[in-house]
Design a protein around this motif. Structure first.
Motif, mmCIF file in Angstrom:
data_model
loop_
_atom_site.group_PDB
_atom_site.id
_atom_site.type_symbol
_atom_site.label_atom_id
_atom_site.label_comp_id
_atom_site.label_asym_id
_atom_site.label_seq_id
_atom_site.Cartn_x
_atom_site.Cartn_y
_atom_site.Cartn_z
ATOM 1 N N SER A 35 47.569 89.107 12.395
ATOM 2 C CA SER A 35 48.055 90.056 13.502
ATOM 3 C C SER A 35 49.654 89.122 13.846
ATOM 4 C CB SER A 35 47.408 90.184 14.450
ATOM 5 O OG SER A 35 46.789 88.970 15.194
ATOM 6 N N LYS A 36 50.521 90.053 14.484
ATOM 7 C CA LYS A 36 51.894 89.282 14.556
ATOM 8 C C LYS A 36 51.960 88.451 15.664
ATOM 9 C CE LYS A 36 53.420 92.085 11.419
ATOM 10 N NZ LYS A 36 53.322 91.480 10.066
ATOM 11 N N ASP A 37 51.203 88.561 16.735
ATOM 12 C CA ASP A 37 51.505 87.952 18.001
ATOM 13 C C ASP A 37 50.613 86.664 18.238
ATOM 14 O OD1 ASP A 37 53.730 89.692 18.776
ATOM 15 O OD2 ASP A 37 52.170 91.035 19.463
ATOM 16 N N LEU A 38 50.943 85.636 17.800
ATOM 17 C CA LEU A 38 50.120 84.394 17.792
ATOM 18 C C LEU A 38 50.981 83.165 18.148
ATOM 19 C CD1 LEU A 38 47.797 84.876 14.493
ATOM 20 C CD2 LEU A 38 47.244 85.457 17.037
ATOM 21 N N ASP A 39 50.181 82.557 18.974
ATOM 22 C CA ASP A 39 51.041 80.958 19.392
ATOM 23 C C ASP A 39 50.556 79.922 18.525
ATOM 24 O OD1 ASP A 39 52.224 82.607 21.454
ATOM 25 O OD2 ASP A 39 50.476 82.169 23.011
ATOM 26 N N PHE A 40 49.717 80.242 17.731
ATOM 27 C CA PHE A 40 49.274 79.065 16.677
ATOM 28 C C PHE A 40 49.315 79.407 15.233
ATOM 29 C CE2 PHE A 40 45.760 81.211 18.281
ATOM 30 C CZ PHE A 40 44.819 81.412 17.226
ATOM 31 N N ASP A 41 49.521 78.383 14.361
ATOM 32 C CA ASP A 41 49.400 78.945 12.990
ATOM 33 C C ASP A 41 47.830 78.826 12.402
ATOM 34 O OD1 ASP A 41 49.655 78.601 10.331
ATOM 35 O OD2 ASP A 41 50.843 76.962 10.216
ATOM 36 N N VAL A 42 47.659 80.202 12.470
ATOM 37 C CA VAL A 42 46.322 80.592 11.723
ATOM 38 C C VAL A 42 46.119 79.940 10.376
ATOM 39 C CG1 VAL A 42 44.658 82.599 11.211
ATOM 40 C CG2 VAL A 42 46.001 82.583 13.260
ATOM 41 N N GLN A 43 46.974 79.972 9.521
ATOM 42 C CA GLN A 43 46.913 79.591 8.082
ATOM 43 C C GLN A 43 46.609 78.268 8.182
ATOM 44 O OE1 GLN A 43 50.628 81.081 6.820
ATOM 45 N NE2 GLN A 43 49.734 82.398 5.445
ATOM 46 N N ALA A 44 47.246 77.300 8.850
ATOM 47 C CA ALA A 44 47.040 75.922 8.833
ATOM 48 C C ALA A 44 45.608 75.543 9.373
ATOM 49 C CB ALA A 44 47.866 75.132 9.732
ATOM 50 N N ILE A 45 45.075 76.411 10.424
ATOM 51 C CA ILE A 45 43.787 76.168 10.925
ATOM 52 C C ILE A 45 42.703 76.532 9.845
ATOM 53 C CG2 ILE A 45 42.122 77.087 12.744
ATOM 54 C CD1 ILE A 45 44.376 77.515 14.593
ATOM 55 N N VAL A 46 42.821 77.493 9.382
ATOM 56 C CA VAL A 46 41.719 77.821 8.077
ATOM 57 C C VAL A 46 41.939 76.876 7.029
ATOM 58 C CG1 VAL A 46 41.099 79.676 6.632
ATOM 59 C CG2 VAL A 46 41.781 80.155 8.944
ATOM 60 N N VAL A 47 42.888 76.475 6.773
ATOM 61 C CA VAL A 47 43.129 75.548 5.503
ATOM 62 C C VAL A 47 42.518 74.064 6.094
ATOM 63 C CG1 VAL A 47 44.674 74.047 4.218
ATOM 64 C CG2 VAL A 47 45.240 76.544 4.425
ATOM 65 N N GLN A 48 42.818 73.679 7.234
ATOM 66 C CA GLN A 48 42.156 72.408 7.614
ATOM 67 C C GLN A 48 40.675 72.875 7.637
ATOM 68 O OE1 GLN A 48 43.478 69.472 7.827
ATOM 69 N NE2 GLN A 48 45.264 70.637 7.203
ATOM 70 N N PHE A 49 40.370 73.860 8.413
ATOM 71 C CA PHE A 49 38.760 74.008 8.592
ATOM 72 C C PHE A 49 37.905 74.152 7.064
ATOM 73 C CE2 PHE A 49 39.046 75.918 12.881
ATOM 74 C CZ PHE A 49 39.098 74.864 13.567
ATOM 75 N N GLY A 50 38.851 74.711 6.031
ATOM 76 C CA GLY A 50 38.354 74.982 4.660
ATOM 77 C C GLY A 50 37.706 73.633 4.329
ATOM 78 N N THR A 51 38.554 72.475 4.584
ATOM 79 C CA THR A 51 38.108 70.970 3.986
ATOM 80 C C THR A 51 36.698 70.849 4.667
ATOM 81 O OG1 THR A 51 40.407 70.572 3.927
ATOM 82 C CG2 THR A 51 38.837 68.677 4.123
#
Length: 120
Positions: A35-51
């Motif tokens: 979704s467009k209106d986010l105050d944080f980097d969702v992609q970075a969060i999921v990549v880090q949590f993927g580890t």
């Protein structure tokens, strides 16, 4: 149904949905809808949590606890629901802290096979 259409449909089914991603265990997104209106980097969060998910999968296997199916990570701003789809892929649904967690879990579980089949 194409993968992007499926992910978009999933995102729109859940109140408070921020993103739905299909990821490889190398933490590279195969496809995503954010979704467009986010105050944080969702992609970075999921990549880090993927580890972290990889480590959890290894630990449950090592301990003989069975295969990981789902994990939920809660922060002050969001919840990330991760569902293992196969030995190659997992799906992540990022929702607002006040979003509908039960529905996000249901949508991931009910669309798991379709996600795998869509990727091929």
């Amino acid at each position: 149904m194409q993968l992007k259409e499926l992910l978009t449909s999933m995102l729109h089914q859940v109140d408070g949905g921020y993103a739905v991603m299909l990821m490889g265990y190398d933490c590279i997104a195969i496809d995503e809808v954010i979704s467009k209106d986010l105050d944080f980097d969702v992609q970075a969060i999921v990549v880090q949590f993927g580890t972290v998910i990889n480590e959890i999968r290894n630990a449950t296997d090592l301990l003989g606890a069975g295969e990981m199916e789902e994990s939920i990570i809660t922060t002050t701003n969001a919840r990330v629901v991760v569902r293992v789809l196969s030995d190659e892929f997992f799906a992540a649904f990022v929702i607002a802290r006040q979003g509908n967690l039960g529905k996000a879990r249901f949508v991931l579980r009910s669309k798991a096979l379709q996600l795998v089949e869509t990727v091929g």
